[in-house]
Design a protein around this motif. Structure first.
Motif, PDB file in Angstrom:
ATOM      1  N   GLU A 226      32.143  32.181  23.090  1.00  0.00           N
ATOM      2  CA  GLU A 226      32.627  33.506  22.732  1.00  0.00           C
ATOM      3  C   GLU A 226      32.122  33.908  21.349  1.00  0.00           C
ATOM      4  O   GLU A 226      31.838  35.068  21.087  1.00  0.00           O
ATOM      5  N   LYS A 227      31.997  32.903  20.459  1.00  0.00           N
ATOM      6  CA  LYS A 227      31.506  33.154  19.110  1.00  0.00           C
ATOM      7  C   LYS A 227      30.363  32.197  18.800  1.00  0.00           C
ATOM      8  O   LYS A 227      30.364  31.035  19.222  1.00  0.00           O
ATOM      9  N   LEU A 228      29.406  32.688  18.042  1.00  0.00           N
ATOM     10  CA  LEU A 228      28.183  31.966  17.745  1.00  0.00           C
ATOM     11  C   LEU A 228      28.346  31.112  16.495  1.00  0.00           C
ATOM     12  O   LEU A 228      28.805  31.586  15.461  1.00  0.00           O
ATOM     13  N   THR A 229      27.954  29.832  16.611  1.00  0.00           N
ATOM     14  CA  THR A 229      27.742  28.988  15.443  1.00  0.00           C
ATOM     15  C   THR A 229      26.240  28.822  15.312  1.00  0.00           C
ATOM     16  O   THR A 229      25.566  28.389  16.252  1.00  0.00           O
ATOM     17  N   PHE A 230      25.710  29.152  14.130  1.00  0.00           N
ATOM     18  CA  PHE A 230      24.268  29.358  13.988  1.00  0.00           C
ATOM     19  C   PHE A 230      23.782  28.779  12.675  1.00  0.00           C
ATOM     20  O   PHE A 230      24.459  28.845  11.644  1.00  0.00           O
ATOM     21  N   ALA A 231      22.592  28.191  12.715  1.00  0.00           N
ATOM     22  CA  ALA A 231      21.892  27.754  11.510  1.00  0.00           C
ATOM     23  C   ALA A 231      20.497  28.360  11.549  1.00  0.00           C
ATOM     24  O   ALA A 231      19.727  28.110  12.483  1.00  0.00           O
ATOM     25  N   GLY A 232      20.186  29.168  10.553  1.00  0.00           N
ATOM     26  CA  GLY A 232      18.878  29.804  10.491  1.00  0.00           C
ATOM     27  C   GLY A 232      18.194  29.471   9.187  1.00  0.00           C
ATOM     28  O   GLY A 232      18.829  29.410   8.130  1.00  0.00           O
ATOM     29  N   ALA A 233      16.897  29.229   9.260  1.00  0.00           N
ATOM     30  CA  ALA A 233      16.109  28.939   8.066  1.00  0.00           C
ATOM     31  C   ALA A 233      15.062  30.028   7.883  1.00  0.00           C
ATOM     32  O   ALA A 233      14.488  30.524   8.847  1.00  0.00           O
ATOM     33  N   SER A 234      14.827  30.415   6.630  1.00  0.00           N
ATOM     34  CA  SER A 234      13.758  31.342   6.289  1.00  0.00           C
ATOM     35  C   SER A 234      13.963  32.668   7.036  1.00  0.00           C
ATOM     36  O   SER A 234      14.995  33.297   6.893  1.00  0.00           O
ATOM     37  N   TYR A 235      12.989  33.115   7.856  1.00  0.00           N
ATOM     38  CA  TYR A 235      13.201  34.330   8.642  1.00  0.00           C
ATOM     39  C   TYR A 235      14.468  34.222   9.484  1.00  0.00           C
ATOM     40  O   TYR A 235      15.121  35.238   9.770  1.00  0.00           O
TER      41      TYR A 235
END
Length: 548
Positions: A226-235
């Motif tokens: 239902e909800k996003l857990t996210f890891a983003g690098a750079s762009y």
């Protein structure tokens, strides 16, 4: 806004650039994106997400082409090419996953989705990090989920030319481009942009950050979250920030590592201008480190003396390419990586020292183009170009580019012109209607407040300069915490390099808590120089491994 070294290295070593959607018909100019209202695309994304939630993802053994070991399982996610027409043509995105290990009795907290940046980088490898010490407690609580964004790898792959047609080296790139050389590069950029239109056809306008966000929205639903857990690098930080702005009610936790400046006025032309002084600082950091280890390398005891040693090598490969395929373009691409990560400093310094002693093998081993990686490099450059050119307006007149980069090159010559030529196809990009950048952090009364997020940044990062992290925190507001690695500049901070940073990220992902609005960590240790024993061993015939 090239933010990964492999992509820029490939582009810097070539005089032409590249973009194709495999199944698209050729056209002379791609038409503008469908003139649908943003609400139509948002509604299409919500519809696609509901469909994905009902069907889920069927994870199976990964295809051999992914080269992923057995514990990793793969699936395919179908998303609309054009979200204004959710029932229209679909494209398939590849997804990878390792389930939460639950080691030590850890409770599963859901899926952690990763985007490694670029744009143009694939995250299919991400589940492999479950076995690394810095990730083990996180991998105990989360399924680690990677994916290849649209255009990347097997996800509706984009390409502008046959990878075999890309320059295999050597390429000779002048430090101070002459008017004639600039005209050559302008012609190459126009030809590249035409190639993109001819190969991608009507699909070309749909490779954008906004569609990447919509794809992520559908992926979240397909994973049953239902909800996003996210890891983003750079762009990936920009992607995550736009997602949090448009879908704040669907965000659980979000780590944004090495933050892109999300100011719409800087997306993307001015963000690329900002990189030039950032890379110049990091080039100085490398030369200062080499100078401190003059006893090990003999390249000079001051940054200026190290620069002179580098220029001697550059002049030599300009006259006679090393190994037959290392010219100044390949040399620059290899040494640009020193700005991204200091782990390569010892081997790059040793390669210069060995070359000046008469042994070119370490340099050729590190800088030679890899034919086996040509397809991946061409694809990455294509996606990078398509997304950035589609995302925002760029100056169309060469006078603006020439004026801005000439001025920059006076104080930041190391990377200015290479970066300009990489992005120059955007000046003649054959998509008439560009996207309008999202005002990250802007929210309306009908949307919930922005969720708590964690930003991580290195103070001397060249690819995503530190002011971008401050701007991102300002826009995301009081719920956004910032962890700064002081005095360091490696691009990509979290994941085993700095224990202090890793503790903050792990705590946030596992508990949702942060240690404060702004906290700092001491820099990770500098690399040790190559020892005299190592140098002697290499002088007897060992070759430094190439950088992947």
């Amino acid at each position: 806004m090239r933010t990964t070294p492999a992509r820029h290295a490939a582009a810097a070593a070539a005089l032409t650039l590249a973009l194709t959607l495999c199944t698209a018909a050729a056209v002379t100019a791609a038409p503008a994106a469908a003139a649908a209202a943003p609400d139509a695309e948002s509604a299409g994304a919500d519809l696609a997400a509901r469909r994905a939630a009902s069907t889920g993802l069927a994870f199976r053994a990964c295809p051999a082409v992914e080269a992923l070991p057995g514990p990793v399982r793969c699936a395919t996610l179908r998303v609309p090419l054009d979200y204004a027409r959710p029932g229209g043509p679909q494209i398939a995105l590849t997804v990878s996953r390792v389930p939460a290990s639950r080691v030590g009795g850890a409770a599963r907290q859901g899926a952690l989705v990763h985007n490694p940046g670029g744009p143009g980088a694939s995250g299919m490898y991400f589940p492999l990090l479950a076995g690394l010490p810095a990730w083990q407690r996180i991998a105990a609580a989360y399924d680690l989920v990677g994916y290849a964004p649209r255009g990347v790898g097997r996800s509706a792959p984009l390409s502008c030319q046959d990878p075999a047609a890309r320059a295999a080296g050597p390429t000779q790139v002048p430090v101070r481009p002459s008017p004639a050389y600039k005209e050559q590069r302008r012609a190459a950029a126009r030809a590249y942009a035409r190639g993109c239109a001819e190969r991608a056809g009507s699909a070309l306008p749909y490779y954008t950050t906004l569609n990447n966000v919509r794809d992520l929205h559908v992926l979240r639903a397909a994973l049953g979250e239902e909800k996003l857990t996210f890891a983003g690098a750079s762009y990936g930080t920009y992607l995550g920030a736009v997602y949090a702005t448009l879908h704040p009610g669907h965000v659980r936790r979000m780590v944004l590592d090495s933050a892109v400046n999300p100011d719409p006025a800087r997306v993307w032309y001015r963000n690329n201008l900002d990189q030039a002084p950032g890379f110049e600082r990091r080039w100085l950091d490398f030369r200062a480190w080499v100078a401190r280890h003059h006893a090990a390398y003999g390249l000079g005891s001051t940054p200026a003396a190290v620069q002179a040693s580098y220029e001697r090598v550059r002049d030599a490969v300009a006259r006679t390419p090393a190994g037959g395929n290392i010219g100044t373009g390949e040399l620059h691409a290899a040494y640009l990586e020193t700005a991204y990560r200091d782990e390569v400093w010892p081997e790059r310094a040793e390669a210069l020292a060995a070359f000046l002693r008469g042994d070119p093998d370490p340099l050729t081993g590190q800088a030679a183009p890899d034919p086996a990686a040509a397809g991946e490099a061409e694809n990455a450059t294509a996606v990078y170009t398509a997304v950035l050119c589609n995302d925002a307006s760029w100056p169309a007149d060469w006078a603006t580019w020439d004026r801005d980069h000439t001025e920059l090159a006076r104080t930041a010559p190391f990377e200015t012109w290479t970066n300009a030529f990489l992005n120059l196809p955007c000046a003649s990009w054959p998509v008439r209607a560009r996207q309008r950048p999202v005002a990250v952090g802007t929210r309306s009364a009908r949307l919930p407040r922005l969720p708590r997020t964690l930003i991580v940044a290195a103070e001397r990062d060249g690819a995503t300069p530190y002011p971008g992290a401050l701007e991102l925190q300002r826009r995301l507001g009081t719920e956004a915490a910032l962890v700064t690695e002081k005095g360091a500049g490696t691009h990509g901070v979290f994941g085993g390099r700095n224990d202090c940073v890793d503790r903050h990220v792990e705590r946030y992902l596992l508990t949702g808590d942060t240690s404060g609005w702004r906290v700092t960590c001491a820099p990770h240790p500098e690399p040790a120089p190559v020892s005299l024993d190592d140098r002697a061993a290499r002088a007897q015939g060992a070759v430094l491994p190439p950088v992947v």
